[in-house]
Design a protein around this motif. Structure first.
Motif, PDB file in Angstrom:
ATOM      1  N   ARG A  44      16.980 -28.446  19.723  1.00 50.15           N
ATOM      2  CA  ARG A  44      18.257 -27.742  19.906  1.00 50.15           C
ATOM      3  C   ARG A  44      18.019 -26.310  20.371  1.00 50.15           C
ATOM      4  O   ARG A  44      18.755 -25.786  21.194  1.00 50.15           O
ATOM      5  CB  ARG A  44      19.072 -27.734  18.618  1.00 50.15           C
ATOM      6  CG  ARG A  44      19.764 -29.044  18.366  1.00 50.15           C
ATOM      7  CD  ARG A  44      20.986 -28.874  17.485  1.00 50.15           C
ATOM      8  NE  ARG A  44      21.647 -30.138  17.334  1.00 50.15           N
ATOM      9  CZ  ARG A  44      22.474 -30.674  18.231  1.00 50.15           C
ATOM     10  NH1 ARG A  44      22.742 -30.040  19.334  1.00 50.15           N
ATOM     11  NH2 ARG A  44      23.031 -31.840  18.021  1.00 50.15           N
ATOM     12  N   HIS A  45      16.989 -25.698  19.825  1.00 50.77           N
ATOM     13  CA  HIS A  45      16.654 -24.324  20.223  1.00 50.77           C
ATOM     14  C   HIS A  45      16.204 -24.272  21.679  1.00 50.77           C
ATOM     15  O   HIS A  45      16.592 -23.380  22.430  1.00 50.77           O
ATOM     16  CB  HIS A  45      15.571 -23.760  19.305  1.00 50.77           C
ATOM     17  CG  HIS A  45      15.098 -22.406  19.713  1.00 50.77           C
ATOM     18  ND1 HIS A  45      15.868 -21.282  19.563  1.00 50.77           N
ATOM     19  CD2 HIS A  45      13.943 -22.002  20.285  1.00 50.77           C
ATOM     20  CE1 HIS A  45      15.203 -20.241  20.038  1.00 50.77           C
ATOM     21  NE2 HIS A  45      14.033 -20.656  20.474  1.00 50.77           N
ATOM     22  N   ASP A  46      15.358 -25.215  22.074  1.00 48.32           N
ATOM     23  CA  ASP A  46      14.845 -25.258  23.449  1.00 48.32           C
ATOM     24  C   ASP A  46      14.580 -26.707  23.836  1.00 48.32           C
ATOM     25  O   ASP A  46      13.534 -27.266  23.500  1.00 48.32           O
ATOM     26  CB  ASP A  46      13.561 -24.435  23.564  1.00 48.32           C
ATOM     27  CG  ASP A  46      13.019 -24.397  24.980  1.00 48.32           C
ATOM     28  OD1 ASP A  46      13.611 -25.017  25.898  1.00 48.32           O
ATOM     29  OD2 ASP A  46      11.987 -23.735  25.187  1.00 48.32           O
ATOM     30  N   PRO A  47      15.525 -27.334  24.539  1.00 46.15           N
ATOM     31  CA  PRO A  47      15.349 -28.746  24.902  1.00 46.15           C
ATOM     32  C   PRO A  47      14.216 -29.000  25.900  1.00 46.15           C
ATOM     33  O   PRO A  47      13.878 -30.144  26.176  1.00 46.15           O
ATOM     34  CB  PRO A  47      16.698 -29.148  25.490  1.00 46.15           C
ATOM     35  CG  PRO A  47      17.458 -27.913  25.729  1.00 46.15           C
ATOM     36  CD  PRO A  47      16.823 -26.820  24.937  1.00 46.15           C
ATOM     37  N   SER A  48      13.590 -27.932  26.405  1.00 44.30           N
ATOM     38  CA  SER A  48      12.494 -28.141  27.353  1.00 44.30           C
ATOM     39  C   SER A  48      11.122 -28.225  26.678  1.00 44.30           C
ATOM     40  O   SER A  48      10.123 -28.466  27.365  1.00 44.30           O
ATOM     41  CB  SER A  48      12.474 -27.013  28.403  1.00 44.30           C
ATOM     42  OG  SER A  48      12.083 -25.786  27.833  1.00 44.30           O
ATOM     43  N   VAL A  49      11.067 -28.054  25.360  1.00 50.04           N
ATOM     44  CA  VAL A  49       9.764 -28.099  24.691  1.00 50.04           C
ATOM     45  C   VAL A  49       9.133 -29.487  24.832  1.00 50.04           C
ATOM     46  O   VAL A  49       9.823 -30.500  24.815  1.00 50.04           O
ATOM     47  CB  VAL A  49       9.826 -27.691  23.204  1.00 50.04           C
ATOM     48  CG1 VAL A  49      10.257 -26.254  23.047  1.00 50.04           C
ATOM     49  CG2 VAL A  49      10.701 -28.613  22.412  1.00 50.04           C
ATOM     50  N   ALA A  50       7.818 -29.498  24.956  1.00 50.99           N
ATOM     51  CA  ALA A  50       7.109 -30.751  25.165  1.00 50.99           C
ATOM     52  C   ALA A  50       6.238 -31.147  23.983  1.00 50.99           C
ATOM     53  O   ALA A  50       5.733 -32.266  23.942  1.00 50.99           O
ATOM     54  CB  ALA A  50       6.250 -30.669  26.416  1.00 50.99           C
ATOM     55  N   VAL A  51       6.040 -30.217  23.045  1.00 46.54           N
ATOM     56  CA  VAL A  51       5.166 -30.505  21.905  1.00 46.54           C
ATOM     57  C   VAL A  51       5.843 -30.132  20.589  1.00 46.54           C
ATOM     58  O   VAL A  51       6.708 -29.269  20.547  1.00 46.54           O
ATOM     59  CB  VAL A  51       3.807 -29.777  22.034  1.00 46.54           C
ATOM     60  CG1 VAL A  51       3.013 -30.290  23.213  1.00 46.54           C
ATOM     61  CG2 VAL A  51       3.995 -28.279  22.130  1.00 46.54           C
ATOM     62  N   CYS A  52       5.398 -30.772  19.531  1.00 47.29           N
ATOM     63  CA  CYS A  52       5.913 -30.473  18.201  1.00 47.29           C
ATOM     64  C   CYS A  52       5.330 -29.159  17.702  1.00 47.29           C
ATOM     65  O   CYS A  52       4.393 -28.624  18.298  1.00 47.29           O
ATOM     66  CB  CYS A  52       5.581 -31.623  17.233  1.00 47.29           C
ATOM     67  SG  CYS A  52       3.812 -31.827  16.909  1.00 47.29           S
ATOM     68  N   VAL A  53       5.851 -28.673  16.600  1.00 49.18           N
ATOM     69  CA  VAL A  53       5.389 -27.399  16.040  1.00 49.18           C
ATOM     70  C   VAL A  53       3.907 -27.486  15.665  1.00 49.18           C
ATOM     71  O   VAL A  53       3.139 -26.560  15.923  1.00 49.18           O
ATOM     72  CB  VAL A  53       6.233 -27.003  14.803  1.00 49.18           C
ATOM     73  CG1 VAL A  53       5.644 -25.804  14.105  1.00 49.18           C
ATOM     74  CG2 VAL A  53       7.665 -26.720  15.214  1.00 49.18           C
ATOM     75  N   GLY A  54       3.483 -28.597  15.100  1.00 52.63           N
ATOM     76  CA  GLY A  54       2.087 -28.745  14.707  1.00 52.63           C
ATOM     77  C   GLY A  54       1.124 -28.645  15.863  1.00 52.63           C
ATOM     78  O   GLY A  54       0.069 -28.016  15.753  1.00 52.63           O
TER      79      GLY A  54
END
Length: 108
Positions: free
Chosen positions: A95-105
């Motif tokens: 929701r914050h950035d729909p372009s992210v490709a990786v998880c937080v970990g």
């Protein structure tokens, strides 16, 4: 966030980036030497502003690349899953950035 919501958000962000590019065209133009009207410090300030505008343009270009990749992942049914480990990416992160490709970990 659904894939349709993500697609709409990504398309809207692309339009916003395009508008920002149009609004900042003059700031990226070369600084001309006008010794009669612009002092040395003013010219240095103009050159610094130009450099900042060019850096901002490069960041927008990188964001466009991430958006294009995210739209491709949506088309391929891979959006929302980490490109590194394959796990689902947290809803809040998407929701914050729909372009992210990786998880937080994997991003850390």
């Amino acid at each position: 966030m659904t894939e349709d919501e993500a697609r709409q958000a990504l398309i809207a962000r692309t339009a916003q980036l395009d508008a920002e590019d149009r609004a900042n065209t003059e700031a990226r133009d070369p600084v001309t030497l006008q010794q009669d009207s612009v002092g040395r410090l003013s010219r240095m300030d103009a050159m610094q502003q130009q450099a900042m505008a060019q850096a901002t343009e490069r960041r927008r270009g990188q964001e466009r690349i991430r958006i294009k990749a995210a739209l491709a992942r949506i088309d391929e049914g891979e959006w929302g899953y980490c490109a590194t480990c394959g796990e689902e990416i947290a809803e809040a992160r998407l929701r914050h950035d729909p372009s992210v490709a990786v998880c937080v970990g994997c991003a850390g």
